[in-house]
Write a protein that holds these residues in place. Structure first.
Motif, PDB file in Angstrom:
ATOM      1  N   LYS A 196      30.065  28.805  33.984  1.00  0.00           N
ATOM      2  CA  LYS A 196      31.275  28.901  33.466  1.00  0.00           C
ATOM      3  C   LYS A 196      32.268  27.725  33.396  1.00  0.00           C
ATOM      4  O   LYS A 196      33.758  27.916  33.001  1.00  0.00           O
ATOM      5  CB  LYS A 196      32.158  29.656  34.701  1.00  0.00           C
ATOM      6  CG  LYS A 196      31.657  31.055  34.893  1.00  0.00           C
ATOM      7  CD  LYS A 196      32.399  31.617  35.885  1.00  0.00           C
ATOM      8  CE  LYS A 196      32.044  33.284  36.229  1.00  0.00           C
ATOM      9  NZ  LYS A 196      32.566  33.615  37.515  1.00  0.00           N
ATOM     10  N   LYS A 207      33.051  25.398  34.920  1.00  0.00           N
ATOM     11  CA  LYS A 207      34.049  24.699  35.947  1.00  0.00           C
ATOM     12  C   LYS A 207      33.199  23.728  36.936  1.00  0.00           C
ATOM     13  O   LYS A 207      34.076  23.128  37.656  1.00  0.00           O
ATOM     14  CB  LYS A 207      34.157  26.149  36.940  1.00  0.00           C
ATOM     15  CG  LYS A 207      34.925  27.258  36.173  1.00  0.00           C
ATOM     16  CD  LYS A 207      35.511  28.165  37.438  1.00  0.00           C
ATOM     17  CE  LYS A 207      36.523  29.014  36.670  1.00  0.00           C
ATOM     18  NZ  LYS A 207      36.939  30.097  37.741  1.00  0.00           N
ATOM     19  N   SER A 235      37.091  35.867  63.181  1.00  0.00           N
ATOM     20  CA  SER A 235      38.146  36.865  62.601  1.00  0.00           C
ATOM     21  C   SER A 235      39.031  37.458  63.568  1.00  0.00           C
ATOM     22  O   SER A 235      40.141  37.694  63.296  1.00  0.00           O
ATOM     23  CB  SER A 235      37.444  37.770  61.811  1.00  0.00           C
ATOM     24  OG  SER A 235      36.306  38.503  62.495  1.00  0.00           O
ATOM     25  N   HIS A 294      40.236  30.074  59.853  1.00  0.00           N
ATOM     26  CA  HIS A 294      39.657  31.290  59.577  1.00  0.00           C
ATOM     27  C   HIS A 294      39.882  31.172  57.952  1.00  0.00           C
ATOM     28  O   HIS A 294      40.916  31.465  57.272  1.00  0.00           O
ATOM     29  CB  HIS A 294      40.807  32.328  60.079  1.00  0.00           C
ATOM     30  CG  HIS A 294      40.327  33.718  59.798  1.00  0.00           C
ATOM     31  ND1 HIS A 294      41.095  34.969  59.654  1.00  0.00           N
ATOM     32  CD2 HIS A 294      38.972  34.258  59.273  1.00  0.00           C
ATOM     33  CE1 HIS A 294      40.408  35.871  59.524  1.00  0.00           C
ATOM     34  NE2 HIS A 294      39.330  35.796  59.242  1.00  0.00           N
ATOM     35  N   ASN A 348      37.017  35.842  52.534  1.00  0.00           N
ATOM     36  CA  ASN A 348      35.687  35.986  51.925  1.00  0.00           C
ATOM     37  C   ASN A 348      36.235  36.608  50.448  1.00  0.00           C
ATOM     38  O   ASN A 348      37.197  37.399  50.363  1.00  0.00           O
ATOM     39  CB  ASN A 348      35.020  37.212  52.553  1.00  0.00           C
ATOM     40  CG  ASN A 348      33.743  37.607  51.867  1.00  0.00           C
ATOM     41  OD1 ASN A 348      33.053  36.747  51.052  1.00  0.00           O
ATOM     42  ND2 ASN A 348      33.015  38.684  52.428  1.00  0.00           N
ATOM     43  N   ASN A 380      44.148  39.534  60.017  1.00  0.00           N
ATOM     44  CA  ASN A 380      43.375  40.976  60.409  1.00  0.00           C
ATOM     45  C   ASN A 380      44.288  42.071  60.998  1.00  0.00           C
ATOM     46  O   ASN A 380      44.086  42.940  61.147  1.00  0.00           O
ATOM     47  CB  ASN A 380      42.095  40.668  61.204  1.00  0.00           C
ATOM     48  CG  ASN A 380      40.842  40.204  59.983  1.00  0.00           C
ATOM     49  OD1 ASN A 380      41.001  40.853  59.022  1.00  0.00           O
ATOM     50  ND2 ASN A 380      40.285  39.314  60.506  1.00  0.00           N
TER      51      ASN A 380
HETATM   52  N1  3HC Z   1      31.406  33.423  45.143  1.00  0.00           N
HETATM   53  C1  3HC Z   1      32.055  32.668  44.278  1.00  0.00           C
HETATM   54  N2  3HC Z   1      32.919  33.349  43.215  1.00  0.00           N
HETATM   55  C2  3HC Z   1      33.038  34.661  43.299  1.00  0.00           C
HETATM   56  C3  3HC Z   1      32.584  35.332  44.184  1.00  0.00           C
HETATM   57  C4  3HC Z   1      31.822  34.621  45.140  1.00  0.00           C
HETATM   58  N3  3HC Z   1      31.134  35.456  46.253  1.00  0.00           N
HETATM   59  N4  3HC Z   1      33.104  36.418  44.025  1.00  0.00           N
HETATM   60  C5  3HC Z   1      33.674  36.621  42.851  1.00  0.00           C
HETATM   61  N5  3HC Z   1      33.805  35.253  42.430  1.00  0.00           N
HETATM   62  C6  3HC Z   1      34.473  34.737  41.447  1.00  0.00           C
HETATM   63  C7  3HC Z   1      33.935  35.266  40.079  1.00  0.00           C
HETATM   64  O1  3HC Z   1      32.862  34.123  39.699  1.00  0.00           O
HETATM   65  C8  3HC Z   1      35.210  35.034  39.094  1.00  0.00           C
HETATM   66  O2  3HC Z   1      35.480  33.811  38.811  1.00  0.00           O
HETATM   67  P1  3HC Z   1      35.960  33.654  37.311  1.00  0.00           P
HETATM   68  O3  3HC Z   1      37.413  34.277  37.428  1.00  0.00           O
HETATM   69  O4  3HC Z   1      36.322  32.180  37.137  1.00  0.00           O
HETATM   70  O5  3HC Z   1      35.430  34.143  36.331  1.00  0.00           O
HETATM   71  C9  3HC Z   1      36.292  35.407  39.954  1.00  0.00           C
HETATM   72  O6  3HC Z   1      35.931  35.405  41.421  1.00  0.00           O
HETATM   73  C10 3HC Z   1      36.475  36.838  39.817  1.00  0.00           C
HETATM   74  O7  3HC Z   1      35.449  37.804  40.081  1.00  0.00           O
HETATM   75  P2  3HC Z   1      35.000  38.978  39.189  1.00  0.00           P
HETATM   76  O8  3HC Z   1      35.597  38.957  37.789  1.00  0.00           O
HETATM   77  O9  3HC Z   1      33.285  39.272  39.327  1.00  0.00           O
HETATM   78  O10 3HC Z   1      35.423  40.198  39.702  1.00  0.00           O
HETATM   79  P3  3HC Z   1      36.695  40.744  40.464  1.00  0.00           P
HETATM   80  O11 3HC Z   1      37.919  40.378  39.343  1.00  0.00           O
HETATM   81  O12 3HC Z   1      36.791  41.816  40.876  1.00  0.00           O
HETATM   82  O13 3HC Z   1      37.086  39.744  41.694  1.00  0.00           O
HETATM   83  C11 3HC Z   1      37.070  39.539  44.168  1.00  0.00           C
HETATM   84  C12 3HC Z   1      36.272  39.567  42.688  1.00  0.00           C
HETATM   85  C13 3HC Z   1      37.762  37.869  43.925  1.00  0.00           C
HETATM   86  C14 3HC Z   1      36.161  39.425  45.309  1.00  0.00           C
HETATM   87  C15 3HC Z   1      38.289  40.257  44.167  1.00  0.00           C
HETATM   88  O14 3HC Z   1      37.962  41.515  44.032  1.00  0.00           O
HETATM   89  C16 3HC Z   1      39.247  40.111  45.317  1.00  0.00           C
HETATM   90  O15 3HC Z   1      40.012  39.344  45.612  1.00  0.00           O
HETATM   91  N6  3HC Z   1      38.710  41.039  46.346  1.00  0.00           N
HETATM   92  C17 3HC Z   1      39.411  41.002  47.462  1.00  0.00           C
HETATM   93  C18 3HC Z   1      38.966  40.013  48.551  1.00  0.00           C
HETATM   94  C19 3HC Z   1      39.661  39.901  49.585  1.00  0.00           C
HETATM   95  O16 3HC Z   1      40.570  40.712  49.986  1.00  0.00           O
HETATM   96  N7  3HC Z   1      39.220  39.183  50.792  1.00  0.00           N
HETATM   97  C20 3HC Z   1      39.627  39.104  51.909  1.00  0.00           C
HETATM   98  C21 3HC Z   1      38.834  39.691  52.912  1.00  0.00           C
HETATM   99  S1  3HC Z   1      39.565  39.511  54.475  1.00  0.00           S
HETATM  100  C22 3HC Z   1      38.740  38.402  55.102  1.00  0.00           C
HETATM  101  O17 3HC Z   1      37.902  37.693  54.411  1.00  0.00           O
HETATM  102  C23 3HC Z   1      38.924  38.172  56.546  1.00  0.00           C
HETATM  103  C24 3HC Z   1      37.781  38.418  57.513  1.00  0.00           C
HETATM  104  O18 3HC Z   1      38.197  37.918  58.736  1.00  0.00           O
HETATM  105  C25 3HC Z   1      37.497  39.958  57.692  1.00  0.00           C
END
Ligand code: 3HC
Length: 293
Positions: free
Chosen positions: A56, A58, A119, A140, A143, A190
């Motif tokens: 990409k 980056k 968490s 914390h 993800n 959370n």
């Molecule tokens: N690792 C690295 N980069 C990633 C990735 C991963 N696992 N998953 C997605 N990406 C990157 C992609 O490469 C993409 O980068 P770009 O914009 O430079 O091309 C960007 O993130 C967007 O990904 P996608 O286009 O594939 O897909 P989405 O637009 O649907 O985004 C997402 C994916 C970033 C996961 C988005 O859906 C999102 O933000 N989801 C909500 C995540 C969230 O709420 N997380 C918090 C969870 S709670 C937590 O973690 C706390 C714990 O204690 C439970």
């Protein structure tokens, strides 16, 4: 305090992401897991993630090897003994975490800082187990770690100002936004997120709407990138249930009771993305269909 070497304990999704962002940031990282095969797999996952960044444009292609060279592995906690800062990211098991922190507390040199990516397990409990509560803190990450900007910084009862400042500065150096909060069940992220997810599951359980309808309402109605049921699958239904139980027990308030459907899916082993099935079916970490109708 300069942080040159970081120990990352645990090679789940969070541990791998945390190790990656520190190695990208220039720190030497020692990844620790009792399972050597998981350590080999973790290196491959991180390398694949870095290569995606190269594709990409980056990350420069010639940066991948130096980053990988900064990542070493060990099957013993003692492998992290020279770390200036440790992030523990093993499974959400209170007993296991206490055991690890007790051992780490005895291994690290006195000025070393230990943090937990827990968490919801009380930081003060883990800090006490470590025997160095002033140099213990909650860090914390969210993800997916390389993408999400937030780092919740949780002070235990006896965490020192210096430890907090070092952690805040470290999170900023990673390009993250650290936000401090106090050590109460679920912290902030959370405590807010899990009841939303749990209520979405109740809405499904009571037959008010289907999986896709609930998620579409949240995505279009609140501009969330993922609906709450997809997010629950993404986080892991077992993790969501464990956090709901911490909230329920910690506050003793029935509003935090986990939905019976969440309990049933976890009992059946349908944990979301990691098992290929939860509310959705998953292939290669992408939703491939609806599993629960
Ligand atoms: N690792 C690295 N980069 C990633 C990735 C991963 N696992 N998953 C997605 N990406 C990157 C992609 O490469 C993409 O980068 P770009 O914009 O430079 O091309 C960007 O993130 C967007 O990904 P996608 O286009 O594939 O897909 P989405 O637009 O649907 O985004 C997402 C994916 C970033 C996961 C988005 O859906 C999102 O933000 N989801 C909500 C995540 C969230 O709420 N997380 C918090 C969870 S709670 C937590 O973690 C706390 C714990 O204690 C439970």
């Amino acid at each position: 305090m300069a942080i040159e070497t970081v120990g990352v304990i645990g090679t789940g999704t969070m541990g791998n992401g945390i190790a990656q962002v520190f190695a990208q940031n220039g720190q030497k990282v020692v990844m620790v897991d009792i399972n050597g095969e998981r350590l080999d797999a973790a290196r491959k996952i991180i390398e694949a993630s870095l290569n995606r960044l190269v594709k990409k444009e980056k990350l420069a292609a010639d940066q991948v090897q130096p980053i990988m060279d900064r990542l070493t592995t060990s099957t013993e906690l003692a492998g992290a003994k020279d770390a200036d800062f440790v992030v523990e990211a093993v499974t959400e098991d209170e007993e296991l975490k206490c055991k690890i922190h007790k051992e780490l507390g005895g291994l690290l040199r006195p000025e070393g800082i230990i943090s937990s990516n827990t968490s919801s397990i009380p930081i003060t409990l883990l800090a006490t187990a470590s025997g160095r509560p002033e140099r213990f803190i909650g860090m914390h990450f969210m993800n997916p770690v390389p993408v999400m900007k937030l780092v919740e910084v949780i002070r235990g009862h006896d965490t020192s100002d210096e430890t907090t400042q070092t952690t805040v500065d470290l999170a900023k150096s990673l390009g993250k936004t650290p936000v401090e909060c106090r050590d109460f069940p679920g912290f902030v992220a959370n405590r807010i997120l899990m009841p939303i997810i749990n209520e979405a599951i109740y809405t499904l359980y009571e037959g008010i709407a289907g999986v896709e309808e609930i998620d579409t309402i949240a995505k279009l109605g609140f501009a969330h990138p993922m609906g709450p049921l997809q997010l629950a699958d993404f986080i892991g239904l077992d993790v969501c249930l464990a956090i709901m139980r911490v909230l329920q027990e910690g506050f003793g308030d029935p509003k935090f009771r986990p939905c019976p459907l969440l309990v049933q899916l976890v009992t059946a082993g349908h944990l979301g993305d990691k098992t290929g099935r939860g509310f959705y079916t998953w292939e290669n970490h992408k939703v491939s269909g609806v599993a629960y109708t």
